[in-house]
Design a protein around this motif. Sequence first.
Motif, PDB file in Angstrom:
ATOM      1  N   TYR A  76       0.827  -1.209   0.000  1.00 19.49           N
ATOM      2  CA  TYR A  76       0.000   0.000   0.000  1.00 19.49           C
ATOM      3  C   TYR A  76       0.866   1.265   0.000  1.00 19.49           C
ATOM      4  N   GLN A  77       2.009   1.198   0.648  1.00 24.54           N
ATOM      5  CA  GLN A  77       2.863   2.372   0.767  1.00 24.54           C
ATOM      6  C   GLN A  77       3.576   2.746  -0.521  1.00 24.54           C
ATOM      7  N   TRP A 105      -7.176   0.087   3.653  1.00 19.04           N
ATOM      8  CA  TRP A 105      -6.390   1.320   3.688  1.00 19.04           C
ATOM      9  C   TRP A 105      -6.900   2.351   2.691  1.00 19.04           C
ATOM     10  N   ASP A 106      -7.388   1.893   1.543  1.00 23.05           N
ATOM     11  CA  ASP A 106      -7.981   2.832   0.585  1.00 23.05           C
ATOM     12  C   ASP A 106      -9.140   3.569   1.246  1.00 23.05           C
ATOM     13  N   SER A 114      -7.893   5.811   4.514  1.00 23.80           N
ATOM     14  CA  SER A 114      -7.114   7.013   4.202  1.00 23.80           C
ATOM     15  C   SER A 114      -7.957   8.127   3.582  1.00 23.80           C
ATOM     16  N   LYS A 115      -9.156   7.788   3.138  1.00 22.15           N
ATOM     17  CA  LYS A 115     -10.018   8.808   2.531  1.00 22.15           C
ATOM     18  C   LYS A 115     -11.063   9.353   3.499  1.00 22.15           C
ATOM     19  N   LYS A 122      -8.456  11.493   9.130  1.00 23.79           N
ATOM     20  CA  LYS A 122      -7.706  10.305   9.555  1.00 23.79           C
ATOM     21  C   LYS A 122      -6.230  10.404   9.208  1.00 23.79           C
ATOM     22  N   ILE A 123      -5.903  11.036   8.090  1.00 27.12           N
ATOM     23  CA  ILE A 123      -4.514  11.261   7.687  1.00 27.12           C
ATOM     24  C   ILE A 123      -4.309  12.771   7.701  1.00 27.12           C
ATOM     25  N   SER A 156      -3.234  12.676   2.547  1.00 28.24           N
ATOM     26  CA  SER A 156      -2.642  11.821   1.513  1.00 28.24           C
ATOM     27  C   SER A 156      -3.226  10.412   1.574  1.00 28.24           C
ATOM     28  N   ASN A 157      -2.991   9.670   0.503  1.00 30.90           N
ATOM     29  CA  ASN A 157      -3.443   8.281   0.435  1.00 30.90           C
ATOM     30  C   ASN A 157      -2.509   7.531  -0.509  1.00 30.90           C
ATOM     31  N   ASP A 206      -3.258  -5.130   4.892  1.00 30.66           N
ATOM     32  CA  ASP A 206      -3.850  -4.594   3.661  1.00 30.66           C
ATOM     33  C   ASP A 206      -5.017  -5.495   3.236  1.00 30.66           C
TER      34      ASP A 206
END
Length: 163
Positions: free
Chosen positions: A24-25, A40-41, A44-45, A49-50, A54-55, A130
């Motif tokens: 994912y990174q 994670w998709d 991160s949206k 949360k971030i 970013s994502n 993931d």
Amino acid sequence: MADHGKTTAKLPKEFVWGYATASYQIEGSSDQGGRGPSIWDTFSKIPGKISDGSNGDVATDSYRLWKEDVALLKSYGVKAYRFSLSWSRIIPQGGKNDKINQEGLDHYRSLLEELIKEGIVPFVTLYHWDLPQELHDRYGGWLNKEEIVEDFVNYAKVRSRRH
């Protein structure tokens, strides 16, 4: 200078130094090559949360630039490379009865072959937090031991077969 009884620990000569990444990174191409969404998709949206928003949609674009990445590793003199596979790229929905994504399998096979060709020992991690989003939505993912174990065993078997 006095020794004071201290010894210097040394790694054995056969110790393998290398680099490590997580799918994912670095992969990006989150909607390319048949990959399904991962947890994670989704996470991160979620606004807030971030911190910088970013994502991993693009990340370092390693899915497309993997040959250049291997060449870079070689130029650094790397002897080993630990990387994780994206379960969502191999089985987009993740389940034991869900469709296998041959394009994802082909991608990882090509990466493995290139690493070996360049003298870099691959160390593969099957799972690096993931999870396919579908498995989380379907039955709670890792919270449902009975379902997730069967799905993970299937995923591991699919990945270990030659395709």
